[in-house]
Write an enzyme that holds these catalytic residues in place. Structure first.
Site, short mmCIF file in Angstrom:
data_model
loop_
_atom_site.label_atom_id
_atom_site.label_comp_id
_atom_site.label_asym_id
_atom_site.label_seq_id
_atom_site.Cartn_x
_atom_site.Cartn_y
_atom_site.Cartn_z
N HIS A 1 0.86 -1.18 0.00
CA HIS A 1 0.00 0.00 0.00
C HIS A 1 0.90 1.23 0.00
CE1 HIS A 1 -3.69 2.35 0.86
NE2 HIS A 1 -2.83 3.15 1.50
N CYS A 2 0.77 2.04 -1.04
CA CYS A 2 1.64 3.20 -1.19
C CYS A 2 0.87 4.47 -0.86
CB CYS A 2 2.17 3.28 -2.62
SG CYS A 2 3.31 4.66 -2.90
N PRO A 3 1.18 5.14 0.23
CA PRO A 3 0.47 6.40 0.55
C PRO A 3 0.81 7.52 -0.41
CG PRO A 3 2.25 6.03 2.11
CD PRO A 3 2.18 4.79 1.27
#
Length: 491
Positions: A196-198
């Site tokens: 999960h890439c913010p």
């Protein structure tokens, strides 16, 4: 049966001919509701996601860092094109702003494509599917003799000679396919989950990994490009006016150089790391856990690798893009139809709120069928004639003939159902309350006489049979009786 003819046999009337569809029907008025617009699936999506443009754009709820990414790229590139490109295009070549523009648009396109797309979310199991899966797990494991033991929540499959475990997701109620994982931030199971890439405001999975890789790779080139030509701009100016004067003349270049200097290391390093992952056909999640080894001879070799760097890169970047499995813009299919069409022609509305309401409604329907059969039997005889000995008194209904026991819920056709005796009336079958005394039903004397029939005051003898009801008057009597009985049963 003709109005003026003899006593010919009358055709048996089927219940499908009894119709209560009218504006005064007591069953239709409470159900006349406005049809609500059908909802799309994204409106009731169970995951923690945000949707825009009627479900076309799908993002995670935590999008603050994504907006920071947009601001950094837009501000840095804007300052470069506004303050550095005019001087560089004049002193060096006009190709510098052109190349910078191409890189900028490619970066923005891949960023938005990564952030706004479905990363490969797996749909959750429906309650029926989850219950069926639970039964399969119980059957597969059997019952243990030493007491209750929770069944295991894993399955094993063989992929290219390597045993891979499929874990059960208690949130989505499914066995996750190989390489899938549940994202705790988005609360979704993602196929070929990477991380999960913010910075992009979304998960990175099977459907957007190639765009994520192209984004960080092109951003690395753009960052290096801007940083290199900002330094070139400052050096050229410092040769003319000195270093300090050059910094004073172009403060925007100083800001660009600082931003690019502190971000280029992480961006380039991230690009290199994902280049290694693509070449070995691994995901970030698998690399962090140490699931596979790159060496084919080892016991835990990677079953997904093709054994060739070029083939692995082509499979990750040039392979076919799988369609979305959640169909977020599709319409929600309606549940079981609300309208139920019994065989007797009466429109009954099925209750879908709870099982008890359905049982009550079924009992009401069966009771109404039973009463309608009892009321319609005298009128459906083969020779419907009334003599002077059988004339009913005003306000009193008597039904002659033996009474047979009927089973609720399984009514018999009117032509084969025995008559009811005079000892059993309609009031004995349905308990009528005092507030329903206002409902009146037509008696044979109150029914209008068809053409060719004797008036109600004419003498009637045993030798002459008077035909009281015609087909039209029977239908009118049926409708009025049905409306009253249905209203009483519904109360």
């Amino acid at each position: 049966m003709t109005p003026g003819g003899g006593s010919g046999p009358m055709k048996d009337c089927e219940y499908s001919q009894i119709s209560t569809h009218s504006s005064s029907s007591p069953m239709e008025s409470p159900h006349k509701k406005k049809k609500s617009a059908p909802k799309r699936k994204w409106e009731v999506f169970p995951g923690r996601n945000k949707f825009f443009c009627n479900g076309r754009i799908m993002m995670a709820r935590q999008t603050g860092v994504f907006y920071l990414t947009l601001v950094l790229i837009l501000v840095t590139s804007g300052l470069f094109f506004a303050f550095d490109c005019p001087y560089l295009s004049e002193k060096i070549t006009p190709a510098i702003p052109a190349i910078g523009g191409i890189l900028f648009f490619f970066v923005m396109g891949t960023l938005l494509r990564t952030s706004f797309s479905d990363p490969g979310v797996l749909p959750r199991a429906t309650p029926d599917e989850a219950a069926d899966l639970e039964r399969q797990i119980d059957i597969a494991n059997g019952s243990s003799s030493g007491g209750y033991r929770p069944p295991p929540r894993t399955k094993e499959v063989i992929i290219n000679g390597q045993t891979v475990k499929l874990k059960y997701c208690f949130t989505c109620k499914i066995f996750r396919p190989p390489r899938a994982s549940h994202c705790s931030l988005c609360d979704n199971c993602v196929e070929r989950f990477d991380h999960h890439c913010p910075w992009v405001g979304n998960c990175v999975g099977k459907r957007n990994y190639r765009f994520f890789y192209m984004f960080i790779l092109s951003l690395s080139f753009l960052t290096v490009f801007i940083f290199a030509f900002v330094i070139t701009h400052v050096i050229l100016r410092s040769q003319q006016t000195g270093f300090l004067n050059a910094l004073k003349d172009s403060p925007a270049s100083v800001l660009e150089a600082v931003v690019c200097f502190f971000s280029v290391w992480s961006i380039v390093g991230l690009s290199g790391f994902h280049t290694y992952l693509i070449s070995s056909n691994q995901t970030t999640n698998e690399d962090i856990k140490g699931s596979w080894s790159n060496k084919r001879g080892k016991e835990n070799y990677n079953p997904y690798s093709y054994g060739n760097i070029f083939t692995n890169c082509c499979a990750a970047l040039c392979g076919p893009l799988s369609p979305s499995l959640i169909d977020r813009r599709g319409f929600i299919q309606p549940d079981t139809p609300q309208l139920a069409g019994p065989s007797n022609g009466i429109t009954m509305y099925g209750a879908t709120q709870s099982q008890s309401n359905m049982c009550d409604q079924d009992q009401c329907i069966q009771s109404t069928k039973f009463v309608l059969q009892a009321a319609a039997t005298p009128l459906l005889q083969s020779e419907p004639s009334i003599t002077s000995e059988e004339l009913p008194l005003p306000g009193k209904t008597t039904i002659s003939g033996p009474c047979a026991t009927l089973t609720l819920g399984q009514p018999t056709p009117p032509s084969s159902m025995p008559n009811l005796t005079s000892d059993t009336g309609l009031t004995d079958m349905i308990p009528l309350k005092e507030e329903h005394e206002g409902h009146q039903f037509l008696t044979p004397e109150e029914a209008p006489s068809p053409p060719g029939m004797l008036p109600s005051g004419s003498p009637i003898t045993h030798s002459h049979t008077m035909h009281v009801l015609s087909l039209a008057s029977q239908d009118s009597l049926h409708e009025d009786s049905v409306r009253g009985l249905v209203k009483l049963s519904s109360v």
